[in-house]
Design an enzyme around this catalytic site. Structure first.
Site, mmCIF file in Angstrom:
data_model
loop_
_atom_site.group_PDB
_atom_site.id
_atom_site.type_symbol
_atom_site.label_atom_id
_atom_site.label_comp_id
_atom_site.label_asym_id
_atom_site.label_seq_id
_atom_site.Cartn_x
_atom_site.Cartn_y
_atom_site.Cartn_z
ATOM 1 N N ASP A 1 -30.870 -7.884 0.605
ATOM 2 C CA ASP A 1 -30.696 -9.330 0.498
ATOM 3 C C ASP A 1 -29.230 -9.744 0.399
ATOM 4 O OD1 ASP A 1 -30.324 -8.301 -2.093
ATOM 5 O OD2 ASP A 1 -30.948 -10.188 -3.012
ATOM 6 N N SER B 1 -27.791 -14.435 -5.019
ATOM 7 C CA SER B 1 -28.755 -13.410 -4.651
ATOM 8 C C SER B 1 -29.371 -13.668 -3.276
ATOM 9 C CB SER B 1 -29.831 -13.283 -5.729
ATOM 10 O OG SER B 1 -30.663 -12.165 -5.484
ATOM 11 N N HIS B 2 -30.687 -13.843 -3.246
ATOM 12 C CA HIS B 2 -31.439 -13.965 -1.998
ATOM 13 C C HIS B 2 -31.518 -15.397 -1.502
ATOM 14 C CE1 HIS B 2 -33.950 -14.743 -5.437
ATOM 15 N NE2 HIS B 2 -34.835 -15.352 -4.665
ATOM 16 N N LYS C 1 -30.632 -3.832 -10.220
ATOM 17 C CA LYS C 1 -31.474 -3.321 -9.150
ATOM 18 C C LYS C 1 -30.586 -3.024 -7.949
ATOM 19 C CE LYS C 1 -33.166 -8.077 -8.385
ATOM 20 N NZ LYS C 1 -33.035 -8.718 -9.699
ATOM 21 N N ASP D 1 -27.008 -10.293 -1.999
ATOM 22 C CA ASP D 1 -26.049 -9.567 -2.833
ATOM 23 C C ASP D 1 -26.353 -8.083 -2.955
ATOM 24 O OD1 ASP D 1 -28.310 -9.964 -4.483
ATOM 25 O OD2 ASP D 1 -27.097 -9.945 -6.295
ATOM 26 N N ASP E 1 -29.158 -6.366 -3.982
ATOM 27 C CA ASP E 1 -29.940 -5.759 -5.061
ATOM 28 C C ASP E 1 -31.444 -5.713 -4.781
ATOM 29 O OD1 ASP E 1 -30.554 -8.437 -5.416
ATOM 30 O OD2 ASP E 1 -29.937 -8.532 -7.522
ATOM 31 N N ARG E 2 -31.881 -6.243 -3.649
ATOM 32 C CA ARG E 2 -33.301 -6.207 -3.306
ATOM 33 C C ARG E 2 -33.508 -5.385 -2.041
ATOM 34 N NH1 ARG E 2 -36.088 -11.758 -5.265
ATOM 35 N NH2 ARG E 2 -34.663 -12.215 -6.975
#
Length: 544
Positions: free
Chosen positions: A278, A112-113, A377, A280, A282-283
């Site tokens: 971010d 992710s982030h 998300k 991947d 999703d943010r």
């Protein structure tokens, strides 16, 4: 040829809120990734001959693990494997592909982030056939299997070509389909939003600045914003996914997007709208000229205005938010007369609500917002809904935010992160908080009086499952609160997150600096938790 390779268990493969995340050297240990992937397959039933989606955010070690996963999927009997070209699939795009093509599930490679690189972070998670993260009953089964695994299956053939779109039959009969990672997702966005209105807005001189953070959303943003919506070349920056994200931390907040943040705060010459996503995809980060929109406010504003987009013109069934997220969206739900659901942190908890049609829009304070279009998300979705709202209303971001506060009141909100803490110290701090819960109600900290204190537990209204110990809440009279929670998304040490919130209905008090407005609550949090004494930290690592 299928090989059965003997192995020994690793005892640290317990998935967190978004899969298994560790440093790259941990995943590079002999059979480490293979053990976890086989544990996923061993925890599933009925996948023989079915389709598995595989993709990742392009971070370091992504391609290597995709090759392992493809060969293991073939060996374990999947009939088809779909992979994004170059191994690239944003997390929301992977969710959409699983749903659109009715795949059995998917393996998403991402942390992710978190940072990427040879000594940085990597992750593997499994998504089920609704496109969402595996629920706890599956992740618990994966962890249990990982502790007893003694062999894994892998097909013995050469590495597949991930850079050529098309279909191939692999030895043994499994079909490999390498797909354009962007096309299906971009088409879905055109169905949900009024691209014509957004194109018109941009043609009138409305300026966009989007930072892809050298992460997975770069190619998606380039295609959508510049190619389909007509934004000038250069509107999307840092659009090429890099294994180390260009040496940056791909977390879309004012700290790690400092250059964009400073540009947006640069006065009348700033772009009209700034955004980022971010590692991947999703943010999201939303900034108007001269104003940063907090994720909690963004969720509430998107919910209040979603009907302006074609995909949501029929209204919302309900709104869901994670427990630490501010109550701003609750006031929208109350005014609209729709359901409001408070869940633990982790997008997987929204899945049942979305599948049951009880919620349409969901959000988390950690910059994650999405809807029923996928089961993750979705950073670009949030950016596009903002653009759709701006195009229809013809007002600035600042005007829309200010009017929202005037209508619903303002929830002053901030998150203080203490990263890389000694794990024992962090656990001791939380244990001490839990020990105080019976005696906190009625106590005063300055002018603040505790009304209620608990350790949040979630009772899923659909499957009746119970998730306990999801965060310590201290609620004060008048609606203010402080929440303490250990994060499950890091890879080294422990991260303590402290969430501070004050509701202010008086519009004459909506322009106070956030940390100033929360000062007494911040002091109360320190008095209650003894953060400085227990962690040795004088200040948070990051304040958002």
């Amino acid at each position: 040829m299928i090989k059965s390779v003997p192995t020994t268990p690793y005892l640290d493969q317990k998935p967190g809120t978004s899969g298994l995340r560790k440093k790259v050297p941990v995943f590079q240990q002999p059979n480490y990734a293979e053990n976890f992937i086989q544990s996923i397959f061993d925890s599933l039933e009925g996948y023989q001959g079915k389709c598995l989606v595989i993709g990742g955010d392009g971070r370091y070690y992504n391609r290597e693990v995709i090759q392992k996963a493809v060969k293991m999927a073939a060996a374990n009997g999947f009939g088809k494997v779909m992979v994004g070209k170059g191994g690239i699939l944003s997390t929301p795009a992977a969710s959409h592909i699983i749903r659109k093509y009715k795949a059995f599930g998917g393996i998403i490679l991402s942390a992710s982030h978190n940072p990427g690189g040879p000594t940085e972070d990597f992750g593997i998670k499994y998504n089920i056939n609704n496109g969402g993260p595996a629920p706890e009953k599956i992740t618990d089964a994966i962890y249990a299997r990982s502790k007893t695994i003694d062999s894994y299956k892998i097909a013995d053939f050469a590495d597949v070509n991930l850079d050529r779109i098309g279909k191939d039959e692999l030895p043994g009969g499994t079909i490999l389909s390498v797909i354009d990672p962007v096309e299906d997702y971009a088409t879905l966005m055109e169905e949900l939003f009024d691209f014509g209105a957004i194109r018109n807005l941009i043609s009138l001189g409305f300026r966009i600045a989007f930072d892809g953070m050298s992460a997975v959303t770069g190619p998606y943003a380039k295609e959508i914003f510049e190619n389909r919506l007509g934004a000038p070349s250069g509107s999307v920056r840092n659009f090429m996914p890099l294994p180390d994200f260009g040496g940056h931390h791909p977390d879309p907040n004012p700290v790690h997007c400092r250059e964009l943040f400073d540009e947006m705060m640069g006065g009348d010459d700033a772009p009209d709208f700034g955004a980022a996503s971010d590692g991947d995809g999703d943010r999201n980060l939303i900034i108007g000229r001269g104003i940063f929109v907090t994720p909690s406010d963004s969720l509430a504003i998107l919910a209040a205005n979603a009907n302006l987009a074609p995909g949501y013109s029929g209204g919302l069934a309900g709104i869901a938010r994670s427990m630490p997220t501010s109550g701003a969206a609750d006031r929208v739900a109350e005014k609209r007369g729709i359901g409001m659901y408070e869940t633990p942190t982790g997008w997987k908890f929204f899945g049942n609500l979305l599948d049951a049609g009880m919620a349409t829009i969901c959000g988390e304070e950690s910059s994650g917002t999405g809807s029923s279009h996928v089961r993750e998300k979705d950073g670009l979705w949030a950016v596009l809904l903002w653009l759709n709202i701006l195009a229809v209303r013809g007002e600035s971001v600042a005007d829309i935010v200010t009017q929202h506060w005037q209508t619903y009141g303002r929830n002053y909100y901030s998150r203080h992160d203490y990263e890389g803490l000694d794990t024992d110290a962090a656990n001791g701090l939380v244990d001490n908080l839990r020990g105080q819960l019976p005696t906190l109600p009625g106590k005063s900290f300055g002018s603040l009086k505790v009304e209620k204190a608990d350790d949040f537990a979630y009772h899923d209204p659909i499957d009746k499952s119970v998730s306990e110990h999801q965060g310590v809440r201290v609620l004060f009279e008048g609606g203010s609160r402080v929440v303490f929670r250990l994060s499950g998304t890091g890879t080294s040490g422990a991260t303590l997150r402290v969430y501070i919130e004050r509701y202010e209905p008086d519009s004459t008090r909506h322009n106070i600096e956030t940390q100033e407005a929360l000062a007494d609550l911040i002091a109360a949090a320190e008095s209650i938790a003894s953060i400085r004494e227990r962690t040795g930290r004088d200040a948070p690592t990051v304040i958002t």
